[in-house]
Design a protein around this motif. Structure first.
Motif, short mmCIF file in Angstrom:
data_model
loop_
_atom_site.label_atom_id
_atom_site.label_comp_id
_atom_site.label_asym_id
_atom_site.label_seq_id
_atom_site.Cartn_x
_atom_site.Cartn_y
_atom_site.Cartn_z
N PRO A 1 -18.20 -47.65 21.38
CA PRO A 1 -19.67 -47.60 21.30
C PRO A 1 -20.28 -47.83 22.69
CG PRO A 1 -18.86 -49.68 20.40
CD PRO A 1 -17.65 -48.89 20.80
N ALA A 2 -21.47 -47.31 22.88
CA ALA A 2 -22.17 -47.48 24.16
C ALA A 2 -22.58 -48.94 24.35
CB ALA A 2 -23.40 -46.60 24.19
N PRO A 3 -22.41 -49.48 25.56
CA PRO A 3 -22.82 -50.86 25.81
C PRO A 3 -24.26 -51.13 25.39
CG PRO A 3 -21.72 -49.93 27.75
CD PRO A 3 -21.84 -48.83 26.75
N GLU A 4 -25.15 -50.18 25.68
CA GLU A 4 -26.57 -50.44 25.39
C GLU A 4 -26.88 -50.40 23.89
OE1 GLU A 4 -25.27 -47.94 27.02
OE2 GLU A 4 -26.25 -46.03 26.58
N LEU A 5 -25.90 -50.00 23.08
CA LEU A 5 -26.11 -50.01 21.63
C LEU A 5 -25.51 -51.25 20.97
CD1 LEU A 5 -25.45 -46.23 20.80
CD2 LEU A 5 -27.63 -47.38 21.27
N LEU A 6 -24.91 -52.14 21.75
CA LEU A 6 -24.36 -53.38 21.18
C LEU A 6 -25.48 -54.42 21.08
CD1 LEU A 6 -21.04 -53.57 23.25
CD2 LEU A 6 -21.32 -52.74 20.91
N PRO A 7 -25.62 -55.06 19.93
CA PRO A 7 -26.77 -55.95 19.71
C PRO A 7 -26.54 -57.35 20.29
CG PRO A 7 -25.46 -55.83 17.72
CD PRO A 7 -24.78 -54.94 18.74
N ALA A 8 -26.44 -57.44 21.61
CA ALA A 8 -26.08 -58.71 22.23
C ALA A 8 -27.11 -59.81 21.93
CB ALA A 8 -25.92 -58.52 23.74
N GLU A 9 -28.36 -59.43 21.99
CA GLU A 9 -29.39 -60.46 21.81
C GLU A 9 -29.37 -60.99 20.37
OE1 GLU A 9 -34.12 -60.63 22.67
OE2 GLU A 9 -32.97 -59.02 23.67
N ALA A 10 -29.25 -60.09 19.42
CA ALA A 10 -29.20 -60.51 18.02
C ALA A 10 -27.93 -61.33 17.75
CB ALA A 10 -29.27 -59.29 17.10
N LEU A 11 -26.83 -60.94 18.37
CA LEU A 11 -25.59 -61.72 18.20
C LEU A 11 -25.73 -63.10 18.84
CD1 LEU A 11 -22.90 -58.94 18.72
CD2 LEU A 11 -23.21 -60.32 16.65
N ALA A 12 -26.48 -63.19 19.93
CA ALA A 12 -26.72 -64.50 20.54
C ALA A 12 -27.50 -65.39 19.56
CB ALA A 12 -27.49 -64.35 21.85
N ARG A 13 -28.44 -64.80 18.83
CA ARG A 13 -29.15 -65.59 17.79
C ARG A 13 -28.17 -66.07 16.73
NH1 ARG A 13 -33.91 -62.35 15.20
NH2 ARG A 13 -33.97 -64.22 13.89
N ALA A 14 -27.29 -65.15 16.30
CA ALA A 14 -26.30 -65.51 15.26
C ALA A 14 -25.35 -66.60 15.76
CB ALA A 14 -25.52 -64.27 14.83
N ALA A 15 -24.95 -66.51 17.03
CA ALA A 15 -24.05 -67.52 17.59
C ALA A 15 -24.76 -68.87 17.67
CB ALA A 15 -23.56 -67.09 18.97
N ALA A 16 -26.02 -68.86 18.09
CA ALA A 16 -26.77 -70.12 18.18
C ALA A 16 -26.92 -70.75 16.80
CB ALA A 16 -28.14 -69.86 18.82
N ALA B 1 -21.58 -63.67 9.45
CA ALA B 1 -22.28 -64.19 8.26
C ALA B 1 -23.70 -64.60 8.65
CB ALA B 1 -21.51 -65.36 7.66
N ALA B 2 -23.84 -65.28 9.78
CA ALA B 2 -25.18 -65.68 10.24
C ALA B 2 -26.03 -64.44 10.54
CB ALA B 2 -25.06 -66.57 11.48
N PHE B 3 -25.40 -63.44 11.15
CA PHE B 3 -26.09 -62.17 11.47
C PHE B 3 -26.65 -61.53 10.20
CE2 PHE B 3 -26.48 -57.82 13.00
CZ PHE B 3 -26.74 -57.95 14.36
N LEU B 4 -25.83 -61.55 9.15
CA LEU B 4 -26.26 -60.99 7.86
C LEU B 4 -27.34 -61.87 7.23
CD1 LEU B 4 -22.74 -59.91 6.64
CD2 LEU B 4 -24.73 -58.42 6.48
N GLU B 5 -27.16 -63.18 7.30
CA GLU B 5 -28.15 -64.09 6.70
C GLU B 5 -29.51 -63.95 7.39
OE1 GLU B 5 -26.17 -67.83 6.99
OE2 GLU B 5 -24.99 -67.48 5.16
N LEU B 6 -29.48 -63.68 8.68
CA LEU B 6 -30.73 -63.50 9.42
C LEU B 6 -31.36 -62.13 9.14
CD1 LEU B 6 -29.63 -65.06 12.85
CD2 LEU B 6 -31.45 -65.93 11.37
N GLY B 7 -30.68 -61.32 8.33
CA GLY B 7 -31.23 -60.00 7.98
C GLY B 7 -31.19 -59.02 9.14
N LEU B 8 -30.25 -59.22 10.06
CA LEU B 8 -30.24 -58.41 11.28
C LEU B 8 -29.41 -57.14 11.16
CD1 LEU B 8 -29.81 -61.38 13.82
CD2 LEU B 8 -31.88 -60.02 13.45
N LEU B 9 -28.52 -57.07 10.15
CA LEU B 9 -27.58 -55.95 10.14
C LEU B 9 -28.24 -54.62 9.75
CD1 LEU B 9 -24.75 -54.94 10.64
CD2 LEU B 9 -24.15 -55.51 8.29
N ASP B 10 -29.01 -54.63 8.66
CA ASP B 10 -29.56 -53.36 8.20
C ASP B 10 -30.46 -52.69 9.23
OD1 ASP B 10 -28.16 -53.22 5.80
OD2 ASP B 10 -29.56 -54.59 4.82
N PRO B 11 -31.39 -53.41 9.84
CA PRO B 11 -32.19 -52.75 10.89
C PRO B 11 -31.35 -52.29 12.07
CG PRO B 11 -32.83 -55.07 10.63
CD PRO B 11 -31.86 -54.76 9.54
N HIS B 12 -30.31 -53.06 12.39
CA HIS B 12 -29.46 -52.64 13.51
C HIS B 12 -28.73 -51.34 13.19
CE1 HIS B 12 -26.69 -52.53 16.81
NE2 HIS B 12 -25.67 -52.55 15.97
#
Lengths: 384, 384
Positions: free
Chosen positions: B23-38, B269-280
């Motif tokens: 996948p293209a680097p610019e299509l990886l959801p780094a910011e959203a994953l940072a939220r999930a990691a936090a 799991a946190a990413f999904l709980e935050l509702g981030l997957l479907d929009p991504h």
């Protein structure tokens, strides 16, 4: 429908659990790992989120080898070092490269019981070599090796937890390490040195790793961040001859997906770059030393006569020998009814034995629970 | 001494790289994953940092099965779902459970080339079954199965990327899915459905998963977050009969260390709980659809006559057929000299063939590079 659990451990109310060989939750560096995760997913995150490669990642390999050099005086070249998803994954990968179904694996009696399961899944037969408070008997290993080979058996490797063994707490002496390294070379016997507890010494560092005593010899050393950082990271490393590193790191699974613990490898690299590991390990040693001391004091106070144990100089465990006629597995229900759990010794013997031993873990519970648990264990043993 | 690289991909200056299926680097959801990691390392972090267990973790299993139910209308029970460290690890684990060295695996021609390496590491022999723009020929698979079995061969399973295949981009039609599900049942033929690209449709969703067409049948479906989130997380899932899930999740490696991608499982799991997957995923589809369209337009404009391709309706790849006398491997040096790379088709055939095919990946590069790369490819082909 009930949701499945998130963790391996099952805590039963009212029971002091000495059976689980896990680190205490309060000793896991969650806050520092959060800093490492934020750094990993901050500015330069691309490498952590895309495909790694088999040996990977270079920055963690570099940090680990320099740290090993600083701690041990021998800096391994990068071509001997590979990142793993912890020792379990490393052992399975090594079985794939070093063994064929039907081969024999030499293990200590007692040895890490879950390694035996990994060997069994690969179709290997574990043959026990006696050990004592100074680790595996190298002479016995040599005699066993000759016997097996002359009987036409193929011995794939010898596996040992040389420092602060699980379950024995025993540490292979320097003399035996040299002897084992020499045996490995002389007989072309591959030795897998499981160094999971090597950094967790409470009195003095263990003798040099076997790996460092036989440069270029048939030794593999596997290490882990499960005990010094957090088990959930599933991260470890492996030192081996460059050719074996190449074979492991170019296997199909890693060629396709890259390193299995790629993201947490980058997190731990950030943890190391932030200088967080050494102070954490220092603090961990202090906390575990004090728990170990509490357990030793409680054992002296509460164990009935006829029970003996060695003062573990590191790691997670104390290995208790009960009177010969006591069966620790048979006693377990009564102990649990008295509010204390442990692992019966027989689980740690590949070919039977150990009925009058039990393993106590002092890393999981706070000091007051340790003292209370040992008191209950003493009472249960007295009631027999 | 040079430090080893951190990533698998090697980018060569001046070359438009259509060879890497990343996948293209610019299509990886780094910011959203940072939220999930936090979130994962915030308040309630213990489960994410301690030992998981084989099937694990319950909260992610629950989130995945409910999401599958919402998307597909069939909610699998938790006992059929297991978290994996991505499809490569799942395939290796399935080989361990379902095959013995020497067994045959039926694969599509062409098929995912790195799966072939995983099968080979387990001592399996891949036998190719022809496919076309509508996926694997089920009749041919049945004929091959009978021939092999009557010759005394043991067929461990059939492996197929049924939706937006790698490299073909082809999708197994609904009719063939029903036929394959029926064949699996009738012949007790285990089918492994690699659903890595299933969510990445650009025009219409693919037909129902084969797994859903044969409840209780011998089908395993493997999915991944490598393409819809980030490869570096090494996270996927597997749907299978409860007994097979139990066997996989209780193997020695997982019994000892817990789930291999335990920490990133909690992050997702946190990413999904935050509702981030479907929009991504929605955004990813739009971005990849537009890259796919750019590639199709460029192919129409620049490919010499005699070259054909199917418009991939999803996934990462377009599979180009060159004139029969053109050898894509032999042409590659000239193409690279002209500033464009690709994977020669022959890599994707278990038993040879495919010399006049090549695989182009449109997920990695920005639209303008895609257009330029296809222009260069067309020129290289014309020079031949």
């Amino acid at each position: 429908m009930q949701i499945l659990p998130d963790v391996q451990i099952i805590q039963r109310p009212g029971i002091v659990e000495f059976g689980w060989g896990h680190p205490a939750p309060e000793l896991l560096p969650a806050e520092a790992l959060a800093r490492a995760a934020a750094l990993t997913l901050g500015g330069d995150w691309h490498a952590a989120l895309t495909y790694g490669y088999g040996q990977e990642p270079g920055r963690l390999i570099e940090l680990i080898r320099l740290r090993l050099g600083r701690l041990e005086g021998v800096t391994p070249p990068a071509e001997q070092l590979m990142i793993t998803a912890g020792i379990s994954q490393a052992l399975d990968m090594l079985c794939a490269q070093l063994s064929r179904p039907g081969d024999v694996v030499l293990v200590e009696a007692p040895t890490y019981h879950l390694a035996l399961r990994i060997f069994r899944d690969r179709g290997l037969r574990a043959v026990a070599v006696p050990g004592d408070g100074q680790g595996i008997h190298v002479d016995a290993a040599e005699a066993m090796l000759h016997m097996l080979r002359s009987g036409g058996e193929r011995v794939a490797f010898l596996y040992t937890v040389a420092s602060f063994g699980n379950p024995s707490g025993a540490t292979l002496t320097a003399e035996r390490r040299y002897a084992l390294a020499a045996l490995a070379r002389r007989e072309s016997l591959m030795v897998i040195e499981d160094d999971v507890y090597g950094e967790l010494w409470y009195d003095a560092p263990p003798p040099p790793p076997i790996y460092n005593l036989a440069p270029g010899g048939p030794i593999v050393r596997v290490g882990s961040y499960s005990k010094v950082l957090a088990p959930g990271l599933r991260l470890g490393w492996m030192l081996a001859a460059p050719d074996l590193v190449r074979r492991c790191s170019s296997c199909g699974v890693l060629d396709s997906g890259g390193g299995v613990s790629h993201f947490t490898a980058h997190m731990v690299a950030a943890f190391l770059e932030l200088g967080l590991l050494d102070p954490h390990v220092e603090g961990l040693r202090a906390a575990l030393r004090s728990r170990r001391n509490v357990m030793l004091t409680a054992l002296s106070r509460h164990m009935p006569s006829g029970c003996t144990w060695n003062p573990s100089l590191g790691g997670f465990f104390i290995w208790v020998r009960l009177p010969t006629d006591t069966d620790s597995a048979a006693l377990l229900p009564a102990a649990e009814a008295a509010g204390v759990g442990y692992l019966p010794g027989e689980r740690f013997f590949a070919e039977g034995g150990g009925q009058n031993y039990l393993r106590l873990c002092f890393s999981l519970l706070p000091p007051d629970e340790i003292a209370e648990g040992v008191r209950r264990l003493g009472a249960a043993l007295r009631r027999g």
